[in-house]
Design a protein around this motif. Structure first.
Motif, mmCIF file in Angstrom:
data_model
loop_
_atom_site.group_PDB
_atom_site.id
_atom_site.type_symbol
_atom_site.label_atom_id
_atom_site.label_comp_id
_atom_site.label_asym_id
_atom_site.label_seq_id
_atom_site.Cartn_x
_atom_site.Cartn_y
_atom_site.Cartn_z
ATOM 1 N N GLN A 265 0.841 -1.130 0.078
ATOM 2 C CA GLN A 265 0.003 -0.015 0.028
ATOM 3 C C GLN A 265 0.904 1.239 0.063
ATOM 4 O O GLN A 265 0.467 2.165 -0.769
ATOM 5 C CB GLN A 265 -0.841 -0.102 1.357
ATOM 6 N N GLY A 266 1.888 1.406 0.973
ATOM 7 C CA GLY A 266 2.933 2.241 0.962
ATOM 8 C C GLY A 266 3.486 2.459 -0.378
ATOM 9 O O GLY A 266 3.519 3.609 -0.720
ATOM 10 N N MET A 267 3.912 1.491 -0.985
ATOM 11 C CA MET A 267 4.627 1.518 -2.234
ATOM 12 C C MET A 267 3.751 2.219 -3.738
ATOM 13 O O MET A 267 4.018 3.102 -4.419
ATOM 14 C CB MET A 267 5.242 0.046 -2.789
ATOM 15 N N LEU A 268 2.267 1.565 -3.457
ATOM 16 C CA LEU A 268 1.409 2.164 -4.284
ATOM 17 C C LEU A 268 1.122 3.598 -4.253
ATOM 18 O O LEU A 268 1.072 4.306 -5.358
ATOM 19 C CB LEU A 268 0.232 1.283 -4.323
ATOM 20 N N LEU A 269 1.130 4.015 -3.182
ATOM 21 C CA LEU A 269 0.895 5.548 -2.784
ATOM 22 C C LEU A 269 1.908 6.366 -3.147
ATOM 23 O O LEU A 269 1.760 7.401 -3.664
ATOM 24 C CB LEU A 269 0.480 5.731 -1.369
ATOM 25 N N ALA A 270 3.223 5.804 -3.005
ATOM 26 C CA ALA A 270 4.488 6.459 -3.451
ATOM 27 C C ALA A 270 4.333 6.737 -4.949
ATOM 28 O O ALA A 270 4.831 7.745 -5.260
ATOM 29 C CB ALA A 270 5.545 5.708 -2.820
#
Length: 410
Positions: A265-270
Motif C-alpha cells: 500500500q505504501g509503495m502504491l501510494l508512493a
C-alpha cells in the motif's frame, strides 16, 4: 494560472484588486507544473476522517485487548501463548500508532517517527510467527525427525523450482530462522536510518531520485521482507501436513497479509505521488508535502484494516483451546497477579536475542535443540492440538534432545 472549481462570472475572474469569491476548493498551478492545494484541505484533515478512523481503531483495540487478556488469563501453555500474544499486539500497535500519526497529519514529516515504531514491531511479528510454528511441532529436533532426507518438491507455483534435487536438512531449518532473524535486524536499522536521513533532509516518501535515501531504503527493505516471507513460505511448504491440525492457512494468511498489505500500500501510494496523483497542501495555515499526504492515506487505510485484522486474528488465534487448562480446583481462572507476571514474561525479548546469537554465531559447529514435552498424548479440542510443555498437576516432563550436525547444508 488560477483554476477555480465551480462557476464564476467574468468580472470575478478578472478582478485582482477585489476580495476573491469564496469557493470551497481551488488549486494553484505553479510554474513547475506540480499541483498544490491552497484552500480548505482534503478529507484526511477533516473531523470526519479522524472520527471514522478512531471508531475502527478503538473497536479493534477493544477486541484484541480482550483477546490478549483472555490468553494471559488462560496461560496454560506459555511456550505457545507467548508467541501468540506477541503476534496479537500487532493490532494495537499498528492501529493506535497509525491513528496518532493521522491526528498529527498537519505536522509535516511527523509520520516518519510514528512509522518507525510500527515498522520495528512488524519484524518482531514475523520472527514470532515462525517460532510459534516451531513450538507447535515440538522444536527443530522433532521437525527434523519428520522431514529430514525427504526431497523438496520442485514447483514454480510455490517458488521451489530452484531447489530441485535438494533434500530437507538442518541447514534448511537454519536458513528459515536466519532469513526471519535478518529482517528483525534490517528493519529497525532501516527505520533508524530513515529518521537520521529525515533529520538531514535526505528522505522524502515517494522520492525515487538517486540522491534521496528513500530509493535505497525501499530497495533494501523490499529484499529483506521478501526473503523473510519466502522463508516463512518454505517452512510452511515443508511442514504443512504436520501443521494441519493447527489450521495454519488462516494464520499464515493473516500474518502475511498484514505485513504485505502495509508495505505494498505504501509503495502504491508512493508511485501515485510520483505520478502527481497526490498533491501537496499549501495554504496560509497549513503546509504539507506530497509524501506526508500519501502517508496520511496509508495511516487511514491501516486504521480501517486493523478492525478486520482484529476479527480475523481473534478467530485464527483463539484462546478457547487453552481455557480449560487454566482452571484451578474450584474452577476459577488465574488471578490478576498471575496475569501481570505472564504479560511480563511474554514481552521479554531474551529468547529472540539468544536465538539470534545462536543462529548467527561464527563458532556455530553443532545445532542442538531441546524440546520439552509433557508425558502423555496431545490434548485435542476443536481441531487444535496442544503439546503441553508444562504439567498441570505435577505431571512429569519428558526431555528429548537430538544432536544434529550443522555440516548438513541447505
Amino acid at each position: 494560472m488560477i483554476v477555480v472549481t465551480g462557476v464564476m462570472s467574468a468580472p470575478e475572474l478578472g478582478s485582482s484588486a477585489t476580495t476573491p469569491a469564496a469557493a470551497p476548493n481551488f488549486s494553484w498551478m505553479p510554474n513547475d507544473g506540480s499541483p498544490t492545494a491552497v484552500e480548505q484541505p482534503i478529507f484526511l484533515m477533516t473531523t470526519a476522517a479522524q472520527a471514522i478512523s478512531g471508531f475502527f481503531v478503538w473497536t479493534a483495540l477493544l477486541i484484541t485487548c480482550h483477546q490478549i487478556y483472555m490468553h494471559l488469563r488462560c496461560y496454560s501453555c506459555p511456550n505457545e501463548q507467548r508467541y501468540i500474544v506477541r503476534i496479537l499486539f500487532i493490532v494495537p500497535i499498528y492501529a493506535f500508532d497509525s491513528w496518532l500519526s493521522l491526528l498529527f497529519f498537519t505536522n509535516d514529516q511527523y509520520y516518519v517517527y510514528f512509522g518507525t515504531v510500527r515498522d520495528c514491531y512488524e519484524a518482531f511479528v514475523i520472527y514470532n510467527f515462525l517460532s510459534l510454528c516451531y513450538e507447535y511441532l515440538g522444536g527443530e529436533s522433532s521437525i527434523m525427525s519428520e522431514i529430514r532426507g525427504k526431497s523438496i518438491e520442485s514447483s514454480c507455483m510455490y517458488g521451489t523450482c530452484c531447489l530441485w534435487g535438494k533434500t530437507y536438512s538442518i541447514g534448511f531449518l537454519r536458513f528459515c530462522k536466519q532469513a526471519t532473524l535478518q529482517f528483525c535486524v534490517v528493519k529497525p536499522l532501516m527505520a533508524i536510518s530513515t529518521v537520521i536521513l529525515q533529520v538531514f533532509g535526505k528522505y522524502r516518501d515517494g522520492d525515487f531520485d538517486v540522491t534521496s535515501g528513500y530509493l535505497y531504503v525501499t530497495i533494501i527493505y523490499n529484499i529483506s521482507v521478501s526473503l523473510a516471507l519466502y522463508a516463512l513460505f518454505l517452512f510452511y511448504f515443508a511442514t504443512r501436513e504436520l501443521l494441519s491440525p493447527y489450521s495454519p492457512v488462516l494464520k499464515f494468511f493473516m500474518v502475511k497479509s498484514v505485513i504485505f498489505l502495509s508495505f505494498w500500500q505504501g509503495m502504491l501510494l508512493a508511485i501515485l505521488e510520483k505520478c502527481g496523483a497526490i498533491p501537496k497542501i499549501h495554504s496560509a495555515n497549513v503546509s504539507v508535502g506530497e509524501g506526508t499526504v500519501a502517508a496520511g492515506y496509508q495511516d487511514f487505510i491501516i486504521c480501517v484494516e486493523m478492525f478486520f485484522a482484529a476479527l480475523a486474528l481473534r478467530h485464527a488465534f483463539t484462546y478457547k483451546v487453552y481455557a480449560d487448562k487454566r482452571l484451578d480446583a474450584q474452577g476459577r481462572c488465574a488471578p490478576m497477579k498471575s496475569i501481570s507476571s505472564s504479560l511480563k514474561e511474554t514481552m521479554n525479548p531474551h529468547d529472540i536475542v539468544q536465538d539470534a546469537i545462536h543462529n548467527f554465531s561464527p563458532a556455530y559447529q553443532q545445532y542442538t535443540q531441546q524440546s520439552t514435552l509433557e508425558h502423555g498424548p496431545p490434548w485435542r479440542n476443536g481441531g487444535h492440538v496442544i503439546s503441553r510443555s508444562h504439567s498441570v498437576s505435577g505431571g512429569r516432563d519428558n526431555e528429548k534432545t537430538l544432536l544434529l550436525s550443522s555440516d548438513d547444508e541447505f
